[in-house]
Structure formats: C-alpha cells, structure tokens
Design an enzyme around this catalytic site. Sequence first.
Site, PDB file in Angstrom:
ATOM      1  N   ARG A 127       2.238  -3.731  -1.712  1.00  0.00           N
ATOM      2  CA  ARG A 127       3.268  -4.479  -0.988  1.00  0.00           C
ATOM      3  C   ARG A 127       4.136  -5.375  -1.888  1.00  0.00           C
ATOM      4  NH1 ARG A 127       3.294  -3.774   4.362  1.00  0.00           N
ATOM      5  NH2 ARG A 127       1.381  -3.169   5.453  1.00  0.00           N
ATOM      6  N   LYS A 187       9.480   5.566   6.170  1.00  0.00           N
ATOM      7  CA  LYS A 187       8.047   5.573   6.488  1.00  0.00           C
ATOM      8  C   LYS A 187       7.668   4.360   7.321  1.00  0.00           C
ATOM      9  CE  LYS A 187       5.688   2.813   4.922  1.00  0.00           C
ATOM     10  NZ  LYS A 187       4.957   1.677   4.367  1.00  0.00           N
ATOM     11  N   ASP A 224       4.675   2.020  12.438  1.00  0.00           N
ATOM     12  CA  ASP A 224       5.160   1.105  13.475  1.00  0.00           C
ATOM     13  C   ASP A 224       6.362   1.652  14.248  1.00  0.00           C
ATOM     14  OD1 ASP A 224       3.211  -0.475  12.447  1.00  0.00           O
ATOM     15  OD2 ASP A 224       4.503  -2.146  11.865  1.00  0.00           O
TER      16      ASP A 224
HETATM   17  P1  FBP Z   1       4.354  -0.875   7.047  1.00  0.00           P
HETATM   18  O1  FBP Z   1       5.439  -1.473   7.889  1.00  0.00           O
HETATM   19  O2  FBP Z   1       4.363  -1.333   5.641  1.00  0.00           O
HETATM   20  O3  FBP Z   1       4.385   0.609   7.161  1.00  0.00           O
HETATM   21  O4  FBP Z   1       2.929  -1.315   7.618  1.00  0.00           O
HETATM   22  C1  FBP Z   1       2.712  -1.482   8.970  1.00  0.00           C
HETATM   23  C2  FBP Z   1       1.286  -1.863   9.291  1.00  0.00           C
HETATM   24  O5  FBP Z   1       0.471  -0.731   9.408  1.00  0.00           O
HETATM   25  C3  FBP Z   1       1.277  -2.708  10.567  1.00  0.00           C
HETATM   26  O6  FBP Z   1       1.146  -1.910  11.694  1.00  0.00           O
HETATM   27  C4  FBP Z   1       0.132  -3.655  10.298  1.00  0.00           C
HETATM   28  O7  FBP Z   1       0.370  -4.885  10.930  1.00  0.00           O
HETATM   29  C5  FBP Z   1       0.176  -3.845   8.825  1.00  0.00           C
HETATM   30  O8  FBP Z   1       0.733  -2.689   8.286  1.00  0.00           O
HETATM   31  C6  FBP Z   1      -1.189  -4.092   8.219  1.00  0.00           C
HETATM   32  O9  FBP Z   1      -1.025  -4.335   6.865  1.00  0.00           O
HETATM   33  P2  FBP Z   1      -2.171  -4.280   5.773  1.00  0.00           P
HETATM   34  O10 FBP Z   1      -2.328  -2.851   5.396  1.00  0.00           O
HETATM   35  O11 FBP Z   1      -1.589  -5.044   4.636  1.00  0.00           O
HETATM   36  O12 FBP Z   1      -3.419  -4.830   6.369  1.00  0.00           O
END
Ligand code: FBP
Length: 552
Positions: free
Chosen positions: A145, A202, A205
Amino acid sequence: MELSPLQIARYEYSPKLPEMLKHDISQIKAVEGKETESVSDQEKIRELFPNTYGMKEVAFAKGENHAEKKHQVVGVILSGGQAPGGHNVITGLYDALKKTDKKNVLLGFKNGPSGLLEDDYIEFTDEYIDAYRNTGGFDIIGSGRTKLETEEQFAVAKEVCARHGITAIVIIGGDDSNTNAAVLAEYMAREKAGVQVIGCPKTIDGDLKNDVIEISFGFDTATKTYSELIGNIERDANSAKKYWHFIKVMGRSASHIALECALETQPNVCLISEEIEKKAMSLNEIAGVIADSVAKRAADGNNFGVVIIPEGLIEFVPEVKKLIAELNDLMAIKATEFGALVEWQDKYSFMKANLSADSFKVFEVLPLDIEKQLLMDRDPHGNVQVSRIETEKLMIALVDKKLKEMKKEGTYNGKFNALNHFFGYEGRCAFPSNFDADYCYSLGYNAFMLVSYGYTGYLSTISNLSAPATEWKAGGIPITKMMNLEQRHGEKKPVIRKALVELDGKPFQYFAAHRDKWAKETCYTFPGAIQYYGPASVCDITTRTLALEQGK
Ligand code: FBP
C-alpha cells in the site's frame, strides 16, 4: 508446492479474449475517438496535467498494426488490496508482449509500489508465469500500500526505469493507485523520460467505475464467494430456525459488495451506507429497521434471519462520523496526554471531558468493546481503523436493546439469538471466476496494446461486459477524463472520483422494491459455489449489479 486438482485443471483454461484482440497482433489497429475532458474542474485539471490532459479515447479494431516497432521492457506493479484475477492481468500482459516480440521483457516489481522505489524485481519467464495462470492471489510478486505520489519518489522511479531501459510501467490498482499513475505519467512526460504509464482497474470494492469502466476486476469473484457463504448460512438459518445471523462484508467505503450479495441471496435486511447517510439515520434508527424485521418475522413464528452489513457503515452514520472526526482530532492534538492514560476509567473520563456533549452521548451508549475499538491505534494518516471495528457486533447489541424495549411495550414477543460473521479476506484471493479470469487476461493483454501504440496516462478498458466475451470491446481512456478536484489532507487534489452506490441506480432500485417482502418473508436464494466448468449460463454469468445496470 503441492497442486490441487482444480489448480491443475485451471492451468489448462484458456481465458477468452474480445474478438478484436484475438487477431494476430499484426492485425490489431488503434482507432482514436474524441478528445476528452475531465468529469469536472476542467480548467484546473488541464493546468495540472499540461502533457496528458485532453487525450483521445482509443478503441482497438481489426486492421494493419501501425505501432512503431521497438524493444519493450515493461515493469508491472500490483498495488493495494488483493483481488481475484490479478495474476491473469500479468499473464495477459506477458503473452501480448512476448507474442509481439520474444525479446521483449516483463519485470515484476515486488510487494507493491515500494518494489519500484527499492528496485526489487524479478524478470518473468514462461515457466514462472505458467505457475500462476488462472489462479487467485497476488503472490506472483506480492502487493503493498505504499503510495507513489511525491516528486522525490517519481525521480527515484525515473532512475530505476533508466537503469533497466524500462519503456512502460503498468500499475494494477484502485482509484488512488490509478490517480497516482496519472500523476506519474504526467511527470514522465514532462521529464521526457521515455516511460509510459498504463493503469488497470482493480478492487473487490467495486468503487472504481464510471461510464467507461463498467466494473473493477475482482468484484465478480469476491461477491460470488461471499454470496455462496451467505446462501449457505441462509439455508442453515432456515433449517435450524433458531439464529439471526449478522454478516459484515468487506468494502471499506462503498456498499456495492453488500448490495450485490443482497441481490444474489435476498436476505431479510441489508444496510446500504449511502442510503443511511442520505437519510441522516442515527444508530438507533438503523437498529429500529432491523428490529422491525425481527418482530414481524417473530409474529409469524420465524425467530431467525439474515442481515448484511457493509464494512464502511459507521463512517456513513452522521452522528458516528462526527464522533470519529472529533476522536481523530483529539487523539492527534492531545496524543501525549491520552497516551499516558492506562486505566479504562481514566480514558473514559478523558473522553467525557474533551468530546462535545453530542458526541459523548453517542460514545457512551456504545458497547464497551466498540468504545475500546474506537480508541485503538490510528492508521498512518491518524484515522481510526474502521475495518477493525466490529460493526456487526455493535448492531447485534443495539438491536437486542431495542427488542427488549419493544418487549416491555408489548410490540414484540419472540426469541433473539444472534451470531456474527465477517466475510472479507475469504473472497479476495479465490480462484478467479471465468468472468474475472477472462476480464483480467483481456485487461492485461490490452494494456500491452496501449503500451505498444505509445499511449501514456491511460487506463486499460474492456467494456460491453454483460455480453459474451467475444463481444467485449477493448480500448483505453485517459485517466484525466475520470478526475475531479477533492479535498485531501487539507488541500484540493486531482483524484479519480470514487463511485458510491447510486440510490437512483437500477441495482439499488431493484433492492428497494423488494426489501419489504424479504424483511418479513423467507425469500432466500442460494447461489452455491462458483462453477468453472459446465454451461455458460451457469459458469460465465457476471454480477446482478452489472446485469441490472446494463438493463439485462
Ligand atoms: P483496495 O481498495 O486496495 O482494493 O482494497 C480494498 C479492501 O479489500 C477493502 O475492502 C478492505 O477494507 C481493505 O482492503 C482491507 O485492507 P487490508 O488488506 O490492508 O487489511
């Protein structure tokens, strides 16, 4: 690594491509359409992107390939949360690149954008790629991230690209990562670095979509996985007839996942954050909606049910949003004072002394566990980590309280035994459905076509997705077309607009027209597991959301 029978079988699967990408690469031509404008704030965004604003939409068609022939060294990055199909974007990209010229090179930067900054990469080979075809996960190179957003980072990226002779970077990410891809493309163009930047949409969500991006990849598989589990729970509930199941599903902000799962499984209640915000509902009112369904069903002798809750819910409840904003400020401004408090009672008194009266009122009625979760460590931006708050447990506690009041009033006389679940990580790395396997492979293949034609600052687009794959359309749109200005960290920034659930859109309207019946009666539908082999009517269908949006 041991292989499962399904993994062996999926290696043999040939992802379907849109007709125009199936031709020999020498027979794929780029056709340019109209010049584009950003969705709003045109003047300001034009100023910020002098080299990449206003570019034309592109579509691919059958015809003589007129791309300039050059040796291509492409770098690829997976950015953010996992989404099923990411591996196929890379295999599609690799296949198009090698079909164009065997000597072309694909580098994979490891563990997200930080891999590019740290120059940590692998060079893909046939053998390496083949082990990941049609599989779930992002473990082919890992994800991360780290945000690629500052001039200093861009300068490092430029140096790394020059070191390897990189001609293009493909960033596979959500709205933030693709916003940053556009800024990086502008930087590389300004610096005349000879590096193109292409994005791929991608996120499970589903909140990266607009009139051109019909769906982000991963949404199809993740929602099918959650819907299978929810359907199984519904069947269990209807068999045992003794529990109310409160199921939270992922989706950090928008409620697309919750809505799609509701359309697939017809639960008794599904909360939609965007509606709750619009109606400015309080926690008490939300609990009232669920308690009403519990009471109506109890009156028919049905002391069981299923409730779907979107992960981002509490940030959309105005009174909680205000409380969270106050907590974030308070814990930043008085960090040392608060950090020195050890006992819960002292922390509680600190809140009482420092929160506004309204916010403290909201805080004090929350169950103790939730109060503690709200005071947990902040994320790197100083915000509460919403995904760690157990909203499903909060709703059970509030509904239980409400039902006790209703019992006293004589408006409810049933049994309420509730269980909680959270479905998130279960769906993000599943074997991609045929839809996601095909869509992702096409996105990656198409990304290379954009690279070979010299485009930069574009998002790879595959559209007409509710039709069979052969009828899909391939092309690209300038990322700046999707931008507007939004307030971020105290400044107006150009960003891709996040797509929330539209309350006047067909998927929500369908749900709203049926939910009263679902709240009282048992109308569950059981989607079952994702099917990879069998009739197309079972294996290749995509989401109800997309079908309704496209009038199917
Ligand atoms: P992206 O928007 O980066 O695709 O991630 C979405 C998500 O899967 C959300 O649904 C969730 O809240 C979050 O990532 C969880 O993040 P992590 O993997 O850092 O726990």
